[in-house]
Design an enzyme around this catalytic site. Structure first.
Site, PDB file in Angstrom:
ATOM      1  N   GLU A  95     -15.564   9.728 -38.025  1.00 17.27           N
ATOM      2  CA  GLU A  95     -15.457   9.273 -36.693  1.00 17.27           C
ATOM      3  C   GLU A  95     -15.246   7.578 -36.853  1.00 17.27           C
ATOM      4  OE1 GLU A  95     -18.693   8.290 -32.970  1.00 17.27           O
ATOM      5  OE2 GLU A  95     -19.115  10.102 -34.423  1.00 17.27           O
ATOM      6  N   GLU A  99     -17.756   0.711 -29.438  1.00 12.46           N
ATOM      7  CA  GLU A  99     -18.863   0.968 -28.158  1.00 12.46           C
ATOM      8  C   GLU A  99     -19.305  -0.316 -27.629  1.00 12.46           C
ATOM      9  OE1 GLU A  99     -21.134   4.804 -28.772  1.00 12.46           O
ATOM     10  OE2 GLU A  99     -20.993   3.861 -30.616  1.00 12.46           O
TER      11      GLU A  99
END
Length: 319
Positions: A95, A99
């Site tokens: 990943e 964010e």
């Protein structure tokens, strides 16, 4: 060790590039699934809106890339506990993240995970993103076999090498990843205390609606083809088999295009809405979600599950 050689082959982005401008072309349902909530497109772009508890609008690409570059031209959402996310994620739980917390208007979080390993807390690096909630910026991930860069408006703000990844190269993201963009309420009262703390506090829905805007996505795929297959259980880049395909066979659906979703309008600048069923949800805010994030006394955990049966058996084997 990875346990994903039995997963179905991933559909590859068959062309070397893909670009879509949501401000002029509406929603491109040839290339994206809406996996949670609803996404509305206007001349401002794709709008991801939270109005009440349980809202978590999300889109996910119908294809994967295997190293390359992904740029998100977007504006994050304000709001305590609101999390705007733009990530790459593999079946093997590799990943790469952007964010944005609604309570931190000038900061973007960069993060990575390899094989879902989340026992350490030193992977996240915060970078400057001035005015992220009022001004659109270009947030880019340049993902290579030996290093990854995070850029804001073309300026490299973080570099991760495979050798410097936690636990060495095996935890460096190196398996084919799809692209996911969405918004969710980490501060929802149903979440774990650690999740709410990490997200910045309790979400007050009376202060909404909370809205993230995605204007454009630009993708460069270093290894176009028809599919990506895990050749063994190592989870190493060298084990991935790239299926061959004449890139022109599906270029019409994987290139710059003017596509509209099932919507109330199809002209550029009109309002379009597409809604996913709950069974396709990827982002939710519940503790049993496919994505859960928690942080308690400095311990942040991120788990994403896409190849469900294999992941479950792997976790059980580790217990």
């Amino acid at each position: 060790m990875s346990q994903f050689s039995t997963c179905a082959a991933d559909t590859a982005l068959s062309s070397s590039t893909y670009t879509h401008d949501f401000t002029t072309d509406g929603f491109d349902d040839d290339n994206w699934n809406i996996t949670a909530g609803n996404v509305t497109t206007t001349s401002s772009g794709a709008l991801f809106t939270i109005k009440e508890s349980g809202d978590a609008p999300t889109i996910r690409s119908k294809w994967y890339i295997f190293f390359g570059r992904v740029s998100f031209i977007m504006r994050s959402s304000p709001g305590t506990g609101i999390v705007s996310s733009a990530i790459l994620l593999s079946d093997d739980l590799d990943e790469l993240d952007w964010e944005f917390l609604g309570g931190e208007a000038d900061v973007a979080q960069t993060n990575y995970f390899g094989k879902g390993e989340s026992s350490t807390t030193n992977r996240e690096v915060d970078v400057a993103a001035s005015g992220s909630q009022t001004t659109s910026h270009n947030y880019t991930i340049v993902w290579k076999k030996d290093s990854t860069e995070w850029l804001v408006d073309g300026v490299v703000l973080r570099t991760l090498t495979a050798d410097d990844a936690v636990s060495g190269g095996n935890s460096y993201p190196q398996t084919p990843m799809d692209v996911r963009v969405g918004i969710w309420a980490g501060g929802d009262s149903s979440n774990a205390e650690g999740t709410i703390e990490w997200a910045g506090g309790d979400t007050d829905y009376s202060q909404g609606p909370f809205e993230m805007v995605l204007e454009k996505v630009e993708v460069v795929n270093d290894n176009p083809g028809s599919s990506y297959t895990y050749g063994d259980t190592s989870g190493d880049a060298d084990s991935i088999d790239v299926g061959d395909e004449d890139a022109t066979t599906s270029a019409s659906s994987q290139s710059s295009s003017t596509k509209t979703s099932t919507a109330s309008g199809s002209a550029a600048g009109s309002t379009e809405t597409a809604t996913a069923t709950q069974s396709g949800m990827w982002w939710t805010t519940s503790a049993e979600a496919l994505v859960s994030k928690s942080q308690s006394e400095g311990n942040q955990v991120s788990v994403q599950v896409t190849c469900f049966a294999i992941v479950l058996s792997t976790l059980l084997a580790l217990l």
